[in-house]
Motif scaffolding. Structure first.
Motif, PDB file in Angstrom:
ATOM      1  N   VAL A   1       0.593  -1.265  -0.067  1.00  0.00           N
ATOM      2  CA  VAL A   1      -0.099  -0.631   0.151  1.00  0.00           C
ATOM      3  C   VAL A   1       0.784   1.915  -0.002  1.00  0.00           C
ATOM      4  O   VAL A   1       0.068   2.191  -0.596  1.00  0.00           O
ATOM      5  CB  VAL A   1      -1.093  -0.128   0.750  1.00  0.00           C
ATOM      6  CG1 VAL A   1      -0.337   0.724   2.389  1.00  0.00           C
ATOM      7  CG2 VAL A   1      -2.230   1.031   0.690  1.00  0.00           C
TER       8      VAL A   1
ATOM      9  N   GLY B   1       1.111   3.130  -3.472  1.00  0.00           N
ATOM     10  CA  GLY B   1       0.248   4.386  -3.608  1.00  0.00           C
ATOM     11  C   GLY B   1       0.269   5.568  -2.837  1.00  0.00           C
ATOM     12  O   GLY B   1      -0.648   6.234  -2.873  1.00  0.00           O
ATOM     13  N   LEU B   2       0.494   5.725  -2.205  1.00  0.00           N
ATOM     14  CA  LEU B   2       0.766   6.946  -1.055  1.00  0.00           C
ATOM     15  C   LEU B   2       1.642   8.096  -1.039  1.00  0.00           C
ATOM     16  O   LEU B   2       1.946   8.328   0.092  1.00  0.00           O
ATOM     17  CB  LEU B   2       0.543   6.174   0.260  1.00  0.00           C
ATOM     18  CG  LEU B   2      -0.771   5.892   0.754  1.00  0.00           C
ATOM     19  CD1 LEU B   2      -1.310   5.172   2.231  1.00  0.00           C
ATOM     20  CD2 LEU B   2      -2.304   6.466   0.432  1.00  0.00           C
TER      21      LEU B   2
ATOM     22  N   THR C   1      -5.385   2.317  -0.319  1.00  0.00           N
ATOM     23  CA  THR C   1      -4.694   3.432  -1.423  1.00  0.00           C
ATOM     24  C   THR C   1      -5.899   4.649  -1.128  1.00  0.00           C
ATOM     25  O   THR C   1      -5.694   6.239  -0.645  1.00  0.00           O
ATOM     26  CB  THR C   1      -4.289   3.561  -2.188  1.00  0.00           C
ATOM     27  OG1 THR C   1      -3.459   2.499  -2.590  1.00  0.00           O
ATOM     28  CG2 THR C   1      -3.742   4.498  -3.296  1.00  0.00           C
TER      29      THR C   1
ATOM     30  N   GLN D   1      -5.315   8.350   0.777  1.00  0.00           N
ATOM     31  CA  GLN D   1      -5.510   9.648  -0.324  1.00  0.00           C
ATOM     32  C   GLN D   1      -7.178  10.218  -0.035  1.00  0.00           C
ATOM     33  O   GLN D   1      -7.121  11.531  -0.132  1.00  0.00           O
ATOM     34  CB  GLN D   1      -6.276   9.306  -1.563  1.00  0.00           C
ATOM     35  CG  GLN D   1      -4.737   8.565  -2.259  1.00  0.00           C
ATOM     36  CD  GLN D   1      -4.931   7.792  -3.375  1.00  0.00           C
ATOM     37  OE1 GLN D   1      -5.999   8.158  -3.772  1.00  0.00           O
ATOM     38  NE2 GLN D   1      -3.840   8.113  -4.033  1.00  0.00           N
TER      39      GLN D   1
ATOM     40  N   TRP E   1      -3.169   9.396   5.033  1.00  0.00           N
ATOM     41  CA  TRP E   1      -2.148   8.255   4.729  1.00  0.00           C
ATOM     42  C   TRP E   1      -1.884   7.359   6.244  1.00  0.00           C
ATOM     43  O   TRP E   1      -1.612   6.715   6.669  1.00  0.00           O
ATOM     44  CB  TRP E   1      -0.672   8.021   4.439  1.00  0.00           C
ATOM     45  CG  TRP E   1      -0.145   9.301   5.595  1.00  0.00           C
ATOM     46  CD1 TRP E   1      -0.044  10.429   5.058  1.00  0.00           C
ATOM     47  CD2 TRP E   1       0.920   8.877   6.622  1.00  0.00           C
ATOM     48  NE1 TRP E   1       1.180  10.902   5.786  1.00  0.00           N
ATOM     49  CE2 TRP E   1       1.542   9.749   6.698  1.00  0.00           C
ATOM     50  CE3 TRP E   1       1.045   7.880   7.001  1.00  0.00           C
ATOM     51  CZ2 TRP E   1       2.856   9.850   7.815  1.00  0.00           C
ATOM     52  CZ3 TRP E   1       2.774   8.208   7.717  1.00  0.00           C
ATOM     53  CH2 TRP E   1       3.160   8.844   8.581  1.00  0.00           C
TER      54      TRP E   1
ATOM     55  N   THR F   1      -4.659   4.673   7.369  1.00  0.00           N
ATOM     56  CA  THR F   1      -4.539   3.355   6.808  1.00  0.00           C
ATOM     57  C   THR F   1      -3.244   2.764   6.958  1.00  0.00           C
ATOM     58  O   THR F   1      -3.949   1.468   7.700  1.00  0.00           O
ATOM     59  CB  THR F   1      -3.253   3.661   5.348  1.00  0.00           C
ATOM     60  OG1 THR F   1      -4.342   4.477   4.605  1.00  0.00           O
ATOM     61  CG2 THR F   1      -2.948   2.599   4.313  1.00  0.00           C
TER      62      THR F   1
ATOM     63  N   THR G   1      -4.345   2.009 -11.050  1.00  0.00           N
ATOM     64  CA  THR G   1      -4.626   1.169 -10.433  1.00  0.00           C
ATOM     65  C   THR G   1      -5.844  -0.314 -10.453  1.00  0.00           C
ATOM     66  O   THR G   1      -5.529  -1.076  -9.669  1.00  0.00           O
ATOM     67  CB  THR G   1      -6.011   1.743  -9.169  1.00  0.00           C
ATOM     68  OG1 THR G   1      -5.300   3.592  -8.727  1.00  0.00           O
ATOM     69  CG2 THR G   1      -6.987   1.239  -7.486  1.00  0.00           C
TER      70      THR G   1
END
Length: 404
Positions: A21, A24-25, A148, A152, A156, A159, A238
């Motif tokens: 992950v 994506g961050l 992700t 977003q 973050w 997450t 994605t």
């Protein structure tokens, strides 16, 4: 399949989510800590190196406790690492948190593979290992895109708190569902290290590095390849990764099913087909539909090698498989790092964004060659042992003729 495998799959889901992950961050994390994207990339590199180093280290430390207790300790370490990442006040602390979490990765999958195999009948071992790894593959379909999106949308740090909560659920599942087994008698670190004198164990690990490395040579650079060559928008990447994850799920389950029946033929087919598909990706990357289909196939064929390779190591390191199993998990990550580096080299050399696919094809083909060599050596060893036994088998005594 016993319900205890569900606890291992949940833990694998959390570990797989936290591993991928972060990719994506990276922009959000870099902006928050005011560092560049390449600097933020150390969060990926540090995790991979932590897996490679942590797999043998944590497994060696775990030889003095039961496997169930060690799995619980590893999930606890995973939770701590993700909480540290979530609350990190500076970038350096987050790197430390990522490394702490990564230390649990290799040992969890290594010890978990042994536990999963012990929970079922001998003819179902690869299927049980595949069931645990299903958590890792599903993480790429559900956990990574969802994590992700949360990162977003909300931040973050949220997450990583969610991932830590998944770790707590995995810890409780291990405590509740995994049966308590006594620590194997007579197993010491020196016995575990002895497995590495077996050439078949080393060949299986080399196949792991090269075969799975072939997958990540292409997937590491999937974003520029799809946006610059195939013509996809950045937001579509994605969903392309979700397709890759779906391929991983299917390939993992098929690999587990057929490896229990025909392990080496399964490796021949999956590695050979992977090499061909990666080579074709240099052409299919120019078409949106063909590229999407190829990405699914790469995920499927790549993960079809995981259960048979893991079972191959367990079979060849019989008697002391735990450390070898964990080190083989580190070999997957070593392959990822090696292939990403080689793929970057060919791009930097001006060969284009599709050039890493040729690197991946060469790596997968090399793994296939090693699989053939391993099988040939195994057959020769079997024939040699058979001749040795025949030479040392005494001739039956002649029966004297009856006296008339």
């Amino acid at each position: 399949m016993p319900l205890a495998l569900l606890a291992l799959a949940i833990g694998a889901f959390g570990i797989g989510t936290t591993e991928f992950v972060i990719m994506g961050l990276l922009p959000e994390v870099a902006a928050d800590f005011q560092v560049s994207i390449p600097t933020a990339g150390f969060l990926v590199t540090g995790y991979a190196l932590g897996v490679v180093l942590g797999a043998p280290l944590m497994t060696a430390l775990g030889t003095r406790v039961t496997r169930k207790r060690m799995l619980m300790l590893l999930m606890g370490l995973f939770v701590v690492g993700n909480v540290v990442s979530a609350v990190a006040p500076v970038f350096g602390v987050m790197v430390v948190g990522r490394v702490i979490a990564s230390l649990a990765h290799g040992a969890f999958f290594g010890i978990g593979s042994v536990v999963a195999a012990d929970l079922v009948a001998p003819q179902k071992k690869a299927g049980a290992i595949a069931m645990m790894f299903t958590g890792l593959t599903v993480a790429n379909v559900v956990g990574v895109p969802l994590g992700t999106y949360i990162g977003q949308s909300v931040g973050w740090r949220t997450t990583f708190f969610v991932v830590a909560a998944l770790g707590v659920i995995g810890l409780l599942g291990v405590a509740r569902l995994i049966p308590e087994q006594p620590r194997p008698e007579g197993v010491r670190l020196r016995h575990e290290l002895a497995a590495f004198r077996n050439v078949q164990v080393l060949l299986a690990m080399a196949m792991t590095v090269l075969g799975f490395g072939g997958v990540f040579a292409a997937i590491t650079y999937i974003t520029p390849m799809m946006t610059e060559i195939a013509g996809y928008s950045a937001s579509s990447v994605t969903w392309l990764l979700v397709l890759f994850g779906l391929g991983m799920v299917g390939g993992n389950l098929l690999g587990g099913k057929f490896a229990d029946r025909h392990l080496m033929p399964m490796l021949y087919v999956s590695l050979g087909a992977l090499a061909v598909v990666l080579a074709l990706f240099t052409l299919t990357a120019h078409n949106k539909i063909a590229a999407a289909v190829t990405i699914v196939l790469i995920g499927g064929l790549g993960f079809a090698t995981v259960p048979p390779l893991q079972k191959r190591v367990l079979d060849q390191a019989a008697g002391a498989p735990t450390l070898a199993s964990a080190v083989n998990i580190g070999a997957f990550n070593l392959g990822n790092a090696l292939s990403a580096w080689l793929g970057g080299l060919v791009i930097a050399a001006g060969l284009g964004y599709t050039a890493p696919n040729w690197v991946g094809a060469a790596l997968a083909a090399s793994a296939l060659v090693l699989a053939v060599v391993s099988s040939v050596l195994e057959r020769r060893g079997t024939v040699s042992r058979g001749r040795l036994v025949a030479q040392h088998t005494p001739e039956p005594l002649a029966t004297p003729a009856p006296q008339r």
